[in-house]
Design a protein around this motif. Structure first.
Motif, PDB file in Angstrom:
ATOM      1  N   LEU A  64       1.157  -0.675  -0.454  1.00 26.96           N
ATOM      2  CA  LEU A  64      -0.253   0.073   0.638  1.00 26.96           C
ATOM      3  C   LEU A  64       1.106   1.636   0.122  1.00 26.96           C
ATOM      4  O   LEU A  64       0.803   2.756  -0.690  1.00 26.96           O
ATOM      5  N   CYS A 111       1.069   3.990  -3.066  1.00 31.63           N
ATOM      6  CA  CYS A 111       0.775   5.666  -3.049  1.00 31.63           C
ATOM      7  C   CYS A 111       1.877   6.623  -2.689  1.00 31.63           C
ATOM      8  O   CYS A 111       1.620   7.975  -3.480  1.00 31.63           O
ATOM      9  N   ARG A 112       3.319   6.216  -2.993  1.00 30.33           N
ATOM     10  CA  ARG A 112       4.189   6.814  -3.473  1.00 30.33           C
ATOM     11  C   ARG A 112       4.635   6.460  -4.484  1.00 30.33           C
ATOM     12  O   ARG A 112       5.046   7.491  -5.006  1.00 30.33           O
ATOM     13  N   TRP A 166      -2.740  11.930  -7.988  1.00 27.26           N
ATOM     14  CA  TRP A 166      -3.735  12.107  -7.313  1.00 27.26           C
ATOM     15  C   TRP A 166      -4.133  13.032  -6.892  1.00 27.26           C
ATOM     16  O   TRP A 166      -5.549  12.993  -6.545  1.00 27.26           O
ATOM     17  N   VAL A 208      -1.714  11.632   0.542  1.00 28.80           N
ATOM     18  CA  VAL A 208      -1.661  10.534   0.418  1.00 28.80           C
ATOM     19  C   VAL A 208       0.259  10.553  -0.278  1.00 28.80           C
ATOM     20  O   VAL A 208       0.644   9.210   0.073  1.00 28.80           O
ATOM     21  N   TYR A 209       0.379  10.841  -1.356  1.00 26.73           N
ATOM     22  CA  TYR A 209       1.877  10.808  -1.557  1.00 26.73           C
ATOM     23  C   TYR A 209       3.185  10.719  -0.074  1.00 26.73           C
ATOM     24  O   TYR A 209       3.886   9.289  -0.404  1.00 26.73           O
ATOM     25  N   TYR A 243       2.118  10.338   2.773  1.00 26.55           N
ATOM     26  CA  TYR A 243       2.117   8.946   3.615  1.00 26.55           C
ATOM     27  C   TYR A 243       2.632   7.697   3.482  1.00 26.55           C
ATOM     28  O   TYR A 243       4.066   6.870   3.971  1.00 26.55           O
ATOM     29  N   GLY A 244       3.489   7.612   1.716  1.00 28.04           N
ATOM     30  CA  GLY A 244       3.735   5.985   1.235  1.00 28.04           C
ATOM     31  C   GLY A 244       5.285   6.760   1.944  1.00 28.04           C
ATOM     32  O   GLY A 244       5.589   5.407   1.477  1.00 28.04           O
TER      33      GLY A 244
END
Lengths: 567, 310
Positions: free
Chosen positions: A418, A422-423, A430, A451-452, A454-455
């Motif tokens: 996941l 995300c990255r 996104w 989101v990015y 978070y990765g």
């Protein structure tokens, strides 16, 4: 402490000491003050972006999001499109590797020039306290701040206006800002390298350049190399983002497929991105694994230092990759000093000045600067909250301890996948996805960056958990403490300060990245920059860039204050 | 201690390899054009990416093939990702001739002194935008510009920010109806292209949107419009839109003879010839006619009023 943690921290400040876990207790506890400041900042930012004020979610957009994710199961696999994907993958890799090569070259040259050692300042022995030397060091160091404060994408947009459609644009757009960061880190690595041999040579009359080459370079070399590979990992993400503004490669194809809403094609490209960035992450992590950190200690004589096959092979592989890349992109450095480039550069310079800002423009800049700040804060707050929760699941082991068991291993694998997803997807993509379900404005942009990041943060934090000192947990468990309690008393207090450090580091980076989502109309100074670029308002562009650099400096200052307080 | 020293030469080798490869590329690329003055034989054409990329590829692939045959020089189509990039590459001289919209055309001519609007389609001197609505929105067709005030409080999307028919003129007419940007629900979206606007409104992501009439008709003809989901509610008054703009060096090439041949190539497009008919169909036109810079004075004035031209 893992090697990678060291390297990342170096980008912004000296590593925080982890000895003072307790912190001072008193009414003026700086930690508490900062905690309050951060909390207020997050709440105010979230509110200013519209959270808690109605009309944020566009209910009509959910079907588009469902369609997008449905495409994950049936990526486009026809041979023609696979060929396009393969070619795009090569292009992205080529920009990343040549950009890295350039940044390492810049880093080596300027890293030496801006080091304290070179100028002979910052020494306690009284040697080299001269005012001129100090001024020289500060000036050369400050000069690196400007290229560093401007995001790769902005460099790209600028260079396209000078060099036109040329592959050099992509290479330079990555190489220049990364080179400035690399120079800063290299200079700090050089300054941390023991100086006995260097001083010895210098005092016997050897010149600076020779003394560097023979006494310092060999010792600092392994650190420099492993940091270079970390830069390569970042460069792949940067190359994908640059593609979206037209530099070609996976990002470019992704935006083309997105504009015709061909989700199946998008997923083929996303899988390619995941594969490439996954492999690059693996390569750079393997090089930086703690058990390889014997390279990081270098002042004692290590007679039995083994030849590191993996390191040598990595260097060779990277050299080949860079050579193939230059051939693939058909680079022609002569474009740099062509008549056209010079004419266009002069044209931009003449059109940019004088700035002549009106009060109205200044107030717009001020308002959007605050919005950009709010976006970066919301992005990092959301990313950190999710990342902390995920890190403990994603970590393969906790504090190097017990065997995790099959369930945990599966959970860890899922969480890692996941985070990688995300990255690997660039933030503008996104943002475009979020714009399906959120009204346009700064919020979808902020969440896209969330989101990015978070990765990225999730992975860094998982590394922290894996490298924790296991002894407190052993001690607690040996006393019969339950698993949950042992976690709250043995694991959490040890990891949180380092988590905080990483969140701050990413916040400073995000301040620059806000520009990227602005380019797809998702708010902040990036949106303004895009409008100014499309109406060729160069004085406006310069003013916006200066504001962005100012914000970056502000973030660096606040970040280092907080780090000192929680250190 | 010895081993790290030995790695220095390895690093130098990498650098040498890197630099060597660069200079190798030097000779490879020497046949491409180098500067503004040294215009090579061939020309590069471009277009604002107002429609789905695969459509653009098909259309301009056919156009460059046709022009190559007619003009006797290689004509390359260079795709770009957004409207601004089309103007930017025209400015730096990577594109010699570009199919611009009204607004981007004005922006481009302001950037490149001496460039000229040369050709437009028959439909462009009488161009319209179409407001469309999702049937679930409850919006119904309106009779005049004032009727657009029904859009207040709806979720609304424009096309690209620099689009004439997808943003500039619609925003101008909305202003006449007293609808400001802040009157929509949430902020208005910018879908990026006319095709995407149609798809987003049909899917219900936005309740209403606006796009250029020609793309709307093309989608209807291609059966991509589901009448049960999306309807046309208003067709704007006419204005000038799309046109080809050529850089000054192209205008002056061969003493002005070259650009005349370009004009002839377009105005001679014949619907009776199947290949040429395909080009006209993809352009959504019956033919091409000449145009001049003055036709876009109104667009320029509105662009300045809305702050899209500085």
């Amino acid at each position: 402490m893992s090697a990678s943690a060291d390297l990342l921290e170096l980008e912004t400040a000296p590593p925080a000491t982890t000895t003072n876990q307790q912190g001072p207790t008193g009414t003026n506890n700086p930690r508490r003050v900062w905690a309050l400041v951060v909390l207020v900042a997050v709440v105010v930012s979230a509110y200013s972006l519209g959270i808690g004020r109605g009309d944020l979610v566009n209910q009509g957009g959910w079907s588009m999001v469902r369609n997008f994710f449905a495409g994950a199961l049936s990526p486009e696999l026809n041979p023609d499109f696979l060929r396009i994907t393969w070619d795009a993958t090569l292009t992205t890799l080529a920009y990343a590797s040549l950009g890295t090569a350039l940044s390492v070259f810049i880093g080596l040259v300027f890293g030496v020039v801006v080091s304290q050692t070179w100028w002979g300042v910052g020494r306690r022995d009284g040697y080299g306290r001269g005012l001129i030397k100090r001024a020289g060091w500060l000036t050369s160091r400050g000069a690196l701040g400007l290229p560093r404060g401007v995001h790769e994408v902005v460099w790209g947009l600028f260079l396209v206006n000078v060099l036109g459609l040329d592959p050099l644009v992509g290479v330079l757009a990555i190489g220049i800002p990364f080179g400035a960061v690399t120079a800063k880190v290299f200079s700090e690595l050089i300054d941390e390298t023991p100086k006995h041999a260097y001083d010895g040579l210098r005092s016997s009359g050897v010149g600076r350049v020779k003394a560097f080459a023979y006494a310092l370079a060999p010792q600092a070399f392994p650190d420099l190399l492993s940091y270079s590979f970390y830069r390569f990992e970042c460069a792949i993400r940067a190359a994908a983002i640059l593609g979206i503004i037209g530099a070609g490669g996976l990002g470019y194809q992704l935006s083309i497929s997105f504009s015709s809403l061909r989700y199946n094609e998008m997923w083929t490209l996303i899988y390619a991105l995941i594969l490439v960035s996954g492999l690059a992450d693996l390569w750079s992590t393997t090089l930086r694994r703690p058990d390889r950190s014997r390279f990081l200690v270098s002042n004692e004589q290590v007679p039995g230092l083994r030849r590191d096959r993996f390191l040598n092979l990595s260097m060779l592989a990277f050299g080949v990759l860079a050579a193939v890349s230059a051939w693939h992109l058909q680079l022609d450095p002569a474009t740099l000093w062509s008549q056209r480039a010079r004419t266009l550069l002069a044209g931009i310079r003449d059109a940019s000045f004088p700035l002549n800002l009106t009060v109205e423009q200044l107030s717009t800049l001020g308002r959007l600067a605050l919005q950009t700040l709010a976006m970066s804060i919301v992005a990092i707050a959301a990313a950190s909250a999710l990342a902390v929760a995920t890190a403990f699941v994603a970590a393969r082991s906790q504090g190097g301890g017990e065997d995790p068991g099959p369930v945990r291993r599966l959970g860890s694998l899922g969480a890692r996948a996941l985070l990688l997803f995300c990255r690997a997807v660039p933030p503008p993509v996104w943002a475009l996805l979020l714009l399906f379900v959120l009204f346009s404005g700064p919020l979808p942009g902020a969440l896209a960056l969330g989101v990015y990041n978070y990765g990225i943060l999730g992975r860094l934090m998982a590394e922290v958990v894996e490298n924790l000192d296991p002894r407190p947990v052993y001690a607690l468990r040996a006393q019969g403490t339950g698993g949950v309690k042992a976690f709250f008393y043995g694991v959490l207090p040890l990891s949180l300060p380092r988590f905080g450090g990483y969140a701050l580091y990413r916040w400073e980076v995000t301040m620059r990245e806000v520009v990227v989502v602005g380019l797809v109309a998702a708010g902040g100074l990036g949106r303004l920059l895009q409008e100014q670029l499309s109406s060729f308002n160069y004085p406006g562009v310069v003013a916006t860039l200066l504001t962005l650099v100012g914000l970056t400096i502000f973030a660096d200052l606040v970040g280092s204050s907080i780090r000192r307080a929680i250190g | 201690m010895r081993n790290p020293i030995r790695r220095i030469p390895a690093l130098l080798c990498i650098l040498a390899l890197f630099l060597g490869a660069c200079s190798g590329g030097d000779t490879d690329a020497s046949d491409t054009e180098e500067g503004i003055d040294n215009s090579a034989e061939g020309i590069s054409i471009g277009a604002i990416p107002d429609q789905a990329p695969e459509k653009l590829q098909r259309l301009y692939g056919a156009v460059s093939e046709y022009l190559t045959a007619e003009l006797g020089v290689p004509v390359d189509y260079v795709p770009v990702t957004d409207y601004t990039a089309a103007v930017g590459l025209f400015k730096v001289g990577d594109l010699d001739m570009v199919w611009f919209g009204g607004l981007t055309g004005v922006q481009a001519r302001l950037q490149v002194e001496g460039s000229q609007a040369i050709l437009q389609r028959d439909i462009d001197e009488n161009f319209h935008s179409v407001f469309i609505a999702n049937t679930a929105s409850g919006l119904t067709p309106v009779d005049d510009v004032e009727g657009l005030s029904a859009l207040k409080g709806k979720r609304f999307t424009f096309g690209s920010e620099s689009s004439t028919s997808g943003r500039l003129m619609p925003q101008y007419f909305l202003g006449q109806a007293g609808v400001r940007q802040a009157d929509f629900q949430g902020e208005p979206g910018f879908s990026g292209s006319h095709d995407k606007t149609a798809e987003l409104v049909q899917a219900g992501s936005f309740e209403a949107g606006v796009l250029n009439e020609q793309v709307w008709k093309a989608r209807q003809d291609a059966g991509q419009v589901d009448d049960s989901k999306v309807i046309e509610i208003f067709r704007t008054p006419a204005y000038h839109d799309y046109h080809w703009i050529a850089r000054p060096d192209l205008i002056e090439r061969d003493g002005g003879e070259f650009v005349e041949r370009v004009k002839e190539a377009f105005t001679n497009l014949d619907p009776a010839d199947p290949d040429q008919k395909e080009i006209l169909d993809l352009f959504g036109a019956n033919g091409f006619i000449e145009t001049e810079n003055d036709n876009y004075a109104e667009i320029e004035q509105i662009g300045r009023e809305l702050g899209l031209i500085s």
